[in-house]
Design a protein around this motif. Sequence first.
Motif, PDB file in Angstrom:
ATOM      1  N   GLU A 142       0.703  -6.690   0.228  1.00 59.45           N
ATOM      2  CA  GLU A 142       1.094  -5.286   0.134  1.00 59.45           C
ATOM      3  C   GLU A 142       1.710  -4.871   1.471  1.00 59.45           C
ATOM      4  O   GLU A 142       1.279  -5.313   2.535  1.00 59.45           O
ATOM      5  N   ILE A 189       2.117  -1.756   3.883  1.00 58.57           N
ATOM      6  CA  ILE A 189       1.622  -0.408   4.174  1.00 58.57           C
ATOM      7  C   ILE A 189       2.541   0.210   5.218  1.00 58.57           C
ATOM      8  O   ILE A 189       2.619  -0.269   6.347  1.00 58.57           O
ATOM      9  N   ARG A 240     -10.928   6.768   6.310  1.00 59.32           N
ATOM     10  CA  ARG A 240     -11.498   6.210   5.089  1.00 59.32           C
ATOM     11  C   ARG A 240     -11.285   4.697   5.057  1.00 59.32           C
ATOM     12  O   ARG A 240     -10.472   4.171   5.807  1.00 59.32           O
ATOM     13  N   ASP A 296      -9.576   2.839   3.193  1.00 57.53           N
ATOM     14  CA  ASP A 296      -8.199   2.399   2.930  1.00 57.53           C
ATOM     15  C   ASP A 296      -7.253   2.742   4.080  1.00 57.53           C
ATOM     16  O   ASP A 296      -6.056   2.502   4.012  1.00 57.53           O
ATOM     17  N   SER A 339      -6.568   5.803   5.155  1.00 60.11           N
ATOM     18  CA  SER A 339      -6.130   7.204   5.125  1.00 60.11           C
ATOM     19  C   SER A 339      -7.113   8.022   5.958  1.00 60.11           C
ATOM     20  O   SER A 339      -8.216   7.558   6.271  1.00 60.11           O
ATOM     21  N   SER A 343       2.731   1.025  -0.063  1.00 61.88           N
ATOM     22  CA  SER A 343       2.051   2.314  -0.051  1.00 61.88           C
ATOM     23  C   SER A 343       2.305   2.961   1.307  1.00 61.88           C
ATOM     24  O   SER A 343       2.883   2.330   2.202  1.00 61.88           O
ATOM     25  N   ARG A 398       0.681   5.558   4.568  1.00 61.15           N
ATOM     26  CA  ARG A 398      -0.478   6.164   5.224  1.00 61.15           C
ATOM     27  C   ARG A 398       0.054   7.113   6.291  1.00 61.15           C
ATOM     28  O   ARG A 398       0.928   6.739   7.075  1.00 61.15           O
ATOM     29  N   THR A 432      -8.766  -1.690  10.203  1.00 62.40           N
ATOM     30  CA  THR A 432      -9.476  -1.165   9.041  1.00 62.40           C
ATOM     31  C   THR A 432      -9.113  -1.914   7.760  1.00 62.40           C
ATOM     32  O   THR A 432      -9.991  -2.260   6.970  1.00 62.40           O
ATOM     33  N   VAL A 433      -7.812  -2.172   7.569  1.00 60.90           N
ATOM     34  CA  VAL A 433      -7.368  -2.829   6.332  1.00 60.90           C
ATOM     35  C   VAL A 433      -7.277  -4.352   6.487  1.00 60.90           C
ATOM     36  O   VAL A 433      -6.849  -5.037   5.564  1.00 60.90           O
TER      37      VAL A 433
END
Length: 168
Positions: free
Chosen positions: A34, A36, A50, A52, A54, A92, A94, A110-111
């Motif tokens: 993916e 980002i 969070r 994900d 965000s 996606s 952010r 984080t991801v």
Amino acid sequence: MVRTPPPVVVGVTPGQPDAVVLAASEFAAQFDAELICASVDPSRYRLEERPDGSMTSASFDPDALETAEAEFDPGLRAQIERVLHGRPVVWSTRALAGEPAKALGNLARTVRALMIIVGSREPSVRHTLRTFFIGSVAVRLAHGQQRPVVIIPLNPMPFGTELPWNEE
């Protein structure tokens, strides 16, 4: 068990050349990852992050008391959508807040991103002044990151050419 490849994070800014997102999409496609697309608002600071990546943020301006979900610039999202239309990559966005290199690094951690991609600085007086005051995001990431940092050249100068920011 199906294993999902870690994502690729790319730093995006309004007015940035499409080459950065295009190159980042190529990396993401090669790794079947993916993409980002992360934009950082340095006039805000992170309150909560969070899982994900965000976040909620607040303004540094003491007169602006609102706390809000960080919002991704709709114009920038439309540009990314146009650039990535028809490309074989899941992507996606952010919206982040704070110092750009730190925010991108935190998101990548984080991801559990495979890498962070940013564009090089453009050879102009405006970008030279901005870099002087806040430093190069690419350099700060390269020195403070556990993950690989890929820098997409914007307006590369041939070796031996005087760089615009070195002119006196």
